[in-house]
Each structure stands twice: as structure tokens, then as C-alpha cells.
Scaffold this motif. Structure first.
Motif, PDB file in Angstrom:
ATOM      1  N   GLU A 122       0.855  -1.190  -0.149  1.00 56.10           N
ATOM      2  CA  GLU A 122      -0.097   0.094  -0.107  1.00 56.10           C
ATOM      3  C   GLU A 122       0.828   1.359   0.044  1.00 56.10           C
ATOM      4  N   GLY A 123       2.015   1.136  -0.324  1.00 55.84           N
ATOM      5  CA  GLY A 123       3.022   2.355  -0.225  1.00 55.84           C
ATOM      6  C   GLY A 123       3.601   2.589   0.939  1.00 55.84           C
ATOM      7  N   MET A 124       3.410   2.082   1.993  1.00 52.78           N
ATOM      8  CA  MET A 124       3.886   2.213   3.386  1.00 52.78           C
ATOM      9  C   MET A 124       4.314   0.939   4.077  1.00 52.78           C
ATOM     10  N   THR A 184       6.338   4.283   8.876  1.00 45.64           N
ATOM     11  CA  THR A 184       6.930   4.829   7.668  1.00 45.64           C
ATOM     12  C   THR A 184       7.583   6.130   7.672  1.00 45.64           C
ATOM     13  N   LYS A 212       5.561   9.488  -2.087  1.00 47.59           N
ATOM     14  CA  LYS A 212       4.755   9.158  -3.068  1.00 47.59           C
ATOM     15  C   LYS A 212       3.240   8.960  -2.952  1.00 47.59           C
ATOM     16  N   LEU A 213       3.170   9.156  -1.467  1.00 43.62           N
ATOM     17  CA  LEU A 213       1.564   8.941  -1.110  1.00 43.62           C
ATOM     18  C   LEU A 213       0.688  10.114  -1.305  1.00 43.62           C
ATOM     19  N   THR A 214      -0.587   9.746  -1.674  1.00 40.72           N
ATOM     20  CA  THR A 214      -1.649  10.712  -1.288  1.00 40.72           C
ATOM     21  C   THR A 214      -2.252  10.613  -0.103  1.00 40.72           C
ATOM     22  N   LEU A 215      -2.065  11.493   0.804  1.00 41.62           N
ATOM     23  CA  LEU A 215      -2.709  11.183   1.909  1.00 41.62           C
ATOM     24  C   LEU A 215      -4.006  12.094   2.352  1.00 41.62           C
TER      25      LEU A 215
END
Length: 245
Positions: free
Chosen positions: A174-176, A217, A227-230
Motif C-alpha cells: 500500500e506504499g507504506m 513509515t 509518493k503517497l496521497t494522504l
């Protein structure tokens, strides 16, 4: 069913990995078949030689193209679909969870395990479809890297893990990084499991896990956060973590 073939100078390195744990289970479930092939068996040289001195001089030996091409072409002739030919190389793109997920959708992978000083460049230019590196360090050969990649890819194949959701929640999926895990006993040497995990309140548990994943993370791999959309809420969590520091 996926097929994975390994071209190697040291086939004896593979059985312990391919015949154990998840890899063995995947094979028994017919999710994947493994083939290990000795590059020396395809050499036209009477001594089964697979390396030679580099043109222009220099230290070390270089893997010659003929045995590698012959081995790969032999497998391609028998292939039901066009395989991806993967070269393990320090110059390759970093192998990540995202790359693993892409390769898990393929039907046939051929791994070329290099040795010596490197490959004849024509292997790279005219045979390999992909080049991967498992990290910014040098190994004696590509076998360990190929086995690492194969393990990562195999566990993503449908039906291999007992619960397919397990792979989706792994670190990096999930990117983390993944959240902390706990199991019985609830109190071990005075170290207690967080109350929220014992509450039975699934929404609060998921929220806690997401928050802990973000925290871990931020602490260990802050580069991933770029790189994440929070969500707005997650941004507040992150700001709170930074304030604590």
C-alpha cells in the motif's frame, strides 16, 4: 499456471529454496512450476566453458553470449507464451513490491543468473527483456537475487497464501510499511498488547493500524511518504508525529 525457469552455473543452490515453505506449497498447488537449468549444458565448448577474457583488457572474466542465448532459446522454443527474460544485474532497475506485482501477472519468467565480472553486452541488448537489482550491493552471482525475486512473486500468485488478503496488506503493497502485529498472550513480561486491538471495534482497529503504519513509515522510510496521497486526517496524524519528534 506460472512457469519460472532459472539459468545458472550453480543449479545445486536452488533445491533448498524451491522445495521449502511457500515455494514448495505453490508448486504442490500447481500455481507455479520451477525449472533449473545449468548454462554449462548449453555450451558448445568441449570443456563446457561459459566465460572468457574481456576485449580491451581488464580484471575478471565475462560470461560469453553463446551458452546463455542457447539456453534461453531452448526454453523459448518450448514456451506456450512469450516469456519475460530477466537479467539479474547491479545496473538493473530496483526490484520493488510494485515490480513484483507486475511480474506476478506474467505467465513465464526466465531468470539469467550472472557471474564473474559481468555479461557480454549482447546478452543485455538482444536477449534480456528486463534488468533488475535487489539492492545497491554486489553479490557473487545472480542466484540469490533470482530466488529473492521468485519468492516475492510466488507469494502473490492466486491461492498460494492461505489468505490472499495477506499479501495485499504487506509492507510496501500500500506504499507504506506495515503496522505492528501482536498475538497471545495479551500480557508478556509486563509488555501488553494495545487496548484497541482487544476492543473488538473493527473500525477503531483499522484506524489504529493505518496510523501506526504511517508512523512507522515516517520514522523508518520517510522517502516513501513523498509518493503517497494522504487524506486530511492522515496529514494531521503525520503532523502530530513530527511534533512529537
Amino acid at each position: 499456471m506460472m512457469k519460472m525457469d532459472f539459468l545458472t552455473l550453480f543449479p545445486e543452490m536452488f533445491p533448498g529454496v524451491l522445495e521449502s515453505s511457500i515455494m514448495k506449497q505453490a508448486s504442490e498447488k500447481q500455481a507455479v512450476t520451477f525449472g533449473v537449468h545449468n548454462i554449462r549444458d548449453f555450451s558448445f565448448d568441449k570443456h563446457r566453458k561459459t566465460d572468457d577474457y574481456p576485449y580491451g583488457g581488464g580484471a575478471g572474466m565475462v560470461m560469453t553470449p553463446q551458452p546463455v542465448f542457447s539456453a534461453a532459446e531452448h526454453l523459448m522454443q518450448e514456451a506456450e507464451s512469450t516469456p519475460r527474460v530477466i537479467m539479474l544485474c547491479p545496473q538493473g532497475k530496483p526490484f520493488t513490491q510494485r515490480e513484483s506485482e507486475k511480474l506476478a501477472r506474467e505467465h513465464h519468467l526466465i531468470f539469467i543468473c550472472g557471474h564473474y565480472e559481468g555479461y557480454d553486452e549482447r546478452i543485455r541488448e538482444h536477449l534480456a527483456t528486463d534488468e533488475y537489482s535487489i539492492g545497491d550491493f554486489i553479490l557473487t552471482g545472480g542466484e540469490l537475487g533470482a530466488m529473492v525475486m521468485a519468492d516475492s512473486i510466488t507469494r502473490l500468485l492466486p491461492g498460494v497464501l492461505g489468505n490472499d488478503e495477506s499479501a495485499k496488506k504487506d509492507s510496501f503493497s500500500e506504499g507504506m510499511l506495515e503496522h505492528p502485529h501482536y498475538t497471545r498472550p495479551a500480557d508478556f513480561k509486563g509488555w501488553k498488547v494495545p487496548d484497541v486491538l482487544l476492543s473488538g471495534h473493527h473500525k477503531n482497529i483499522e484506524r489504529w493500524r493505518r496510523e501506526q503504519s504511517l508512523k512507522r513509515t515516517a520514522e523508518r522510510r520517510p522517502d516513501l511518504l513523498k509518493k503517497l496521497t494522504l487524506t486530511d486526517e492522515e496529514k494531521k496524524w503525520l503532523q502530530s508525529i513530527e511534533n512529537e519528534e
